[in-house]
Scaffold this motif. Structure first.
Motif: not given
Length: 68
Positions: A33-49
């Motif tokens: 499943e793709h979780i979408t909507g992140f504007a940047s790699q940093a934002e996606a990494l922050e979400w993961l944590a």
């Protein structure tokens, strides 16, 4: 026999597709499943944590019928 612990794993490397970044979650049956909507790699990494990532995981497991 006890049922195996449900598992969702997250690819630790967000992927850029078009203009947005995505996190890919994989269920124990191999479905992705793709979780979408992140504007940047940093934002996606922050979400993961974040707690939001864990809340997302719990919501998906409950929706699939696992009692957590």
């Amino acid at each position: 026999m006890a049922q195996p612990e449900p598992e969702i794993t997250f690819d630790p490397f967000p992927r850029r597709i078009g203009l947005e970044w995505r996190v890919i979650a994989t269920y124990q049956n191999g479905q992705k499943e793709h979780i979408t909507g992140f504007a940047s790699q940093a934002e996606a990494l922050e979400w993961l944590a974040s707690n939001s990532c864990q809340a997302w995981r719990m919501a998906r497991l409950i929706a699939r019928g696992y009692a957590i």
